[in-house]
Design a protein around this motif. Sequence first.
Motif, PDB file in Angstrom:
ATOM      1  N   ILE A   4       0.839  -1.190   0.000  1.00  0.00           N
ATOM      2  CA  ILE A   4       0.000   0.000   0.000  1.00  0.00           C
ATOM      3  C   ILE A   4       0.877   1.245   0.000  1.00  0.00           C
ATOM      4  CG2 ILE A   4      -1.965  -1.074   1.137  1.00  0.00           C
ATOM      5  CD1 ILE A   4      -1.020   0.069   3.750  1.00  0.00           C
ATOM      6  N   PRO A   5       0.347   2.392  -0.417  1.00  0.00           N
ATOM      7  CA  PRO A   5       1.126   3.631  -0.416  1.00  0.00           C
ATOM      8  C   PRO A   5       1.535   4.029   1.002  1.00  0.00           C
ATOM      9  CG  PRO A   5      -0.872   3.850  -1.735  1.00  0.00           C
ATOM     10  CD  PRO A   5      -1.003   2.569  -0.964  1.00  0.00           C
ATOM     11  N   THR A   6       2.523   4.895   1.077  1.00  0.00           N
ATOM     12  CA  THR A   6       2.981   5.390   2.383  1.00  0.00           C
ATOM     13  C   THR A   6       2.934   6.913   2.430  1.00  0.00           C
ATOM     14  OG1 THR A   6       5.265   5.336   1.588  1.00  0.00           O
ATOM     15  CG2 THR A   6       4.472   3.398   2.782  1.00  0.00           C
ATOM     16  N   GLY A   7       2.043   7.509   1.647  1.00  0.00           N
ATOM     17  CA  GLY A   7       2.023   8.954   1.511  1.00  0.00           C
ATOM     18  C   GLY A   7       1.136   9.691   2.492  1.00  0.00           C
ATOM     19  N   CYS A   8       0.497   8.983   3.425  1.00  0.00           N
ATOM     20  CA  CYS A   8      -0.348   9.669   4.404  1.00  0.00           C
ATOM     21  C   CYS A   8       0.520  10.524   5.319  1.00  0.00           C
ATOM     22  CB  CYS A   8      -1.148   8.651   5.211  1.00  0.00           C
ATOM     23  SG  CYS A   8      -2.333   7.721   4.217  1.00  0.00           S
ATOM     24  N   GLU A   9      -0.007  11.675   5.722  1.00  0.00           N
ATOM     25  CA  GLU A   9       0.777  12.612   6.516  1.00  0.00           C
ATOM     26  C   GLU A   9       1.201  12.000   7.846  1.00  0.00           C
ATOM     27  OE1 GLU A   9      -1.195  16.315   6.895  1.00  0.00           O
ATOM     28  OE2 GLU A   9      -1.212  16.741   4.737  1.00  0.00           O
ATOM     29  N   SER A  10       0.371  11.178   8.419  1.00  0.00           N
ATOM     30  CA  SER A  10       0.728  10.496   9.667  1.00  0.00           C
ATOM     31  C   SER A  10       0.396   9.027   9.511  1.00  0.00           C
ATOM     32  CB  SER A  10      -0.035  11.094  10.857  1.00  0.00           C
ATOM     33  OG  SER A  10      -1.430  10.951  10.667  1.00  0.00           O
ATOM     34  N   SER A  11       1.017   8.190  10.322  1.00  0.00           N
ATOM     35  CA  SER A  11       0.762   6.760  10.232  1.00  0.00           C
ATOM     36  C   SER A  11      -0.705   6.475  10.523  1.00  0.00           C
ATOM     37  CB  SER A  11       1.654   6.014  11.231  1.00  0.00           C
ATOM     38  OG  SER A  11       3.011   6.204  10.913  1.00  0.00           O
ATOM     39  N   CYS A  12      -1.284   5.593   9.738  1.00  0.00           N
ATOM     40  CA  CYS A  12      -2.682   5.237   9.951  1.00  0.00           C
ATOM     41  C   CYS A  12      -2.800   4.357  11.195  1.00  0.00           C
ATOM     42  CB  CYS A  12      -3.229   4.493   8.740  1.00  0.00           C
ATOM     43  SG  CYS A  12      -3.261   5.496   7.229  1.00  0.00           S
ATOM     44  N   PRO A  13      -3.856   4.510  11.974  1.00  0.00           N
ATOM     45  CA  PRO A  13      -4.033   3.688  13.176  1.00  0.00           C
ATOM     46  C   PRO A  13      -4.322   2.236  12.823  1.00  0.00           C
ATOM     47  CG  PRO A  13      -5.988   5.018  12.776  1.00  0.00           C
ATOM     48  CD  PRO A  13      -4.947   5.474  11.790  1.00  0.00           C
ATOM     49  N   ILE A  14      -4.194   1.363  13.813  1.00  0.00           N
ATOM     50  CA  ILE A  14      -4.518  -0.048  13.611  1.00  0.00           C
ATOM     51  C   ILE A  14      -5.960  -0.170  13.116  1.00  0.00           C
ATOM     52  CG2 ILE A  14      -4.998  -2.209  14.850  1.00  0.00           C
ATOM     53  CD1 ILE A  14      -2.548  -1.741  16.497  1.00  0.00           C
ATOM     54  N   GLY A  15      -6.164  -0.993  12.106  1.00  0.00           N
ATOM     55  CA  GLY A  15      -7.486  -1.154  11.526  1.00  0.00           C
ATOM     56  C   GLY A  15      -7.726  -0.274  10.321  1.00  0.00           C
ATOM     57  N   GLU A  23      -5.099   9.288   1.951  1.00  0.00           N
ATOM     58  CA  GLU A  23      -5.923   9.313   3.147  1.00  0.00           C
ATOM     59  C   GLU A  23      -5.963   7.925   3.786  1.00  0.00           C
ATOM     60  OE1 GLU A  23      -7.259  12.047   4.346  1.00  0.00           O
ATOM     61  OE2 GLU A  23      -6.654  13.315   2.652  1.00  0.00           O
ATOM     62  N   CYS A  24      -6.257   7.891   5.099  1.00  0.00           N
ATOM     63  CA  CYS A  24      -6.398   6.617   5.796  1.00  0.00           C
ATOM     64  C   CYS A  24      -7.808   6.066   5.563  1.00  0.00           C
ATOM     65  CB  CYS A  24      -6.161   6.798   7.294  1.00  0.00           C
ATOM     66  SG  CYS A  24      -4.443   7.209   7.716  1.00  0.00           S
ATOM     67  N   HIS A  25      -7.896   4.766   5.354  1.00  0.00           N
ATOM     68  CA  HIS A  25      -9.173   4.105   5.095  1.00  0.00           C
ATOM     69  C   HIS A  25      -9.306   2.868   5.974  1.00  0.00           C
ATOM     70  CE1 HIS A  25     -10.177   6.449   1.445  1.00  0.00           C
ATOM     71  NE2 HIS A  25      -8.862   6.481   1.283  1.00  0.00           N
ATOM     72  N   THR A  26     -10.544   2.600   6.391  1.00  0.00           N
ATOM     73  CA  THR A  26     -10.824   1.424   7.200  1.00  0.00           C
ATOM     74  C   THR A  26     -10.659   0.164   6.371  1.00  0.00           C
ATOM     75  OG1 THR A  26     -12.406   2.663   8.549  1.00  0.00           O
ATOM     76  CG2 THR A  26     -12.574   0.257   8.601  1.00  0.00           C
ATOM     77  N   TYR A  27     -10.086  -0.878   6.980  1.00  0.00           N
ATOM     78  CA  TYR A  27     -10.000  -2.161   6.287  1.00  0.00           C
ATOM     79  C   TYR A  27     -11.400  -2.737   6.102  1.00  0.00           C
ATOM     80  CZ  TYR A  27      -4.920  -2.663   6.503  1.00  0.00           C
ATOM     81  OH  TYR A  27      -3.567  -2.511   6.311  1.00  0.00           O
ATOM     82  N   ASN A  28     -11.871  -2.743   4.880  1.00  0.00           N
ATOM     83  CA  ASN A  28     -13.072  -3.471   4.481  1.00  0.00           C
ATOM     84  C   ASN A  28     -12.974  -3.680   2.979  1.00  0.00           C
ATOM     85  OD1 ASN A  28     -14.512  -1.230   3.044  1.00  0.00           O
ATOM     86  ND2 ASN A  28     -14.631  -0.346   5.102  1.00  0.00           N
ATOM     87  N   CYS A  29     -13.797  -4.541   2.444  1.00  0.00           N
ATOM     88  CA  CYS A  29     -13.649  -4.939   1.052  1.00  0.00           C
ATOM     89  C   CYS A  29     -13.797  -3.778   0.073  1.00  0.00           C
ATOM     90  CB  CYS A  29     -14.649  -6.043   0.719  1.00  0.00           C
ATOM     91  SG  CYS A  29     -14.295  -7.616   1.565  1.00  0.00           S
ATOM     92  N   ASN A 206       4.959   1.671   6.088  1.00  0.00           N
ATOM     93  CA  ASN A 206       3.730   1.912   6.823  1.00  0.00           C
ATOM     94  C   ASN A 206       3.670   1.021   8.044  1.00  0.00           C
ATOM     95  OD1 ASN A 206       0.679   1.629   7.388  1.00  0.00           O
ATOM     96  ND2 ASN A 206       0.807   3.314   5.921  1.00  0.00           N
ATOM     97  N   ASN A 207       3.137   1.504   9.146  1.00  0.00           N
ATOM     98  CA  ASN A 207       3.068   0.732  10.381  1.00  0.00           C
ATOM     99  C   ASN A 207       2.181  -0.490  10.238  1.00  0.00           C
ATOM    100  OD1 ASN A 207       4.692   2.555  11.640  1.00  0.00           O
ATOM    101  ND2 ASN A 207       3.038   3.607  12.742  1.00  0.00           N
ATOM    102  N   ASN A 208       2.429  -1.492  11.083  1.00  0.00           N
ATOM    103  CA  ASN A 208       1.576  -2.669  11.230  1.00  0.00           C
ATOM    104  C   ASN A 208       1.541  -3.539   9.981  1.00  0.00           C
ATOM    105  OD1 ASN A 208       0.801  -1.547  13.738  1.00  0.00           O
ATOM    106  ND2 ASN A 208      -0.678  -0.266  12.658  1.00  0.00           N
TER     107      ASN A 208
END
Length: 234
Positions: A4-15, A23-29, A206-208
């Motif tokens: 996945i890209p690593t261009g988000c300004e801050s690390s995306c949270p778990i999930g 942008e950060c997006h929730t893991y779903n299909c 990217n984290n996690n």
Amino acid sequence: MSVIPTGCESSCPIGEFCGIDGECHTYNCNEWYQFAFSNFTDYDSSMPLSCEERSQFDAEYPDVNNAGVIFGCTGFSGSIPSPPKAVAQQYTRKCTRDDDDKLVTFVCYEMANKTNFQPFEVESQSATIDPCSGEEGEPNVPSYIYQVLVERQIPRSGYLANMNTGNSTEEFDRDRAMRTMYAKLNTATAIPTASPTVSPTSRPTNNNIISGSYATNPSTLLFVGALCILHSFM
């Protein structure tokens, strides 16, 4: 291979994951299909996902052997664990792309909103589970592990990544369970290719994320990276 890209300004949270839009997006299909790298989704806006769901896992989904939530010490891929190794809650929602081209298919499993987790929780609380070994990356005691697995399959080679390593809780968390997912892009060819090539891999920043690849030639099984979940393939 970067998943996945690593261009988000801050690390995306778990999930959540960093999308191609930054942008950060929730893991779903649906989010994964639209915002992950296309080499893991083959996204086409003219071909949306079609989904069906159940309140509990049943034989309607016989083609997936990955559990969404594990109560145990490590994650599992390619098999459904049972006590004393672990207790598993399998996926209850299946999404496929509306596409007549059977040479390229995208399928994704997640948890339906109406999923009844109570039987899984009861079984987890009453099950006798082997103690944790204390290996790096696993809980110190049997815990609820929320899995996100993504896969890319090409003829005789493929790539599998665990996107949510370290995501576990000692008490069941329904919100995290709803963000479990297994997505697979399968690319076939009408005529077998000559010499297959396993794509090179690199550890994303990217984290996690733990990345890895494997060759599926019958005489070869190659692991790259620290994919602890793949021990069940051996």
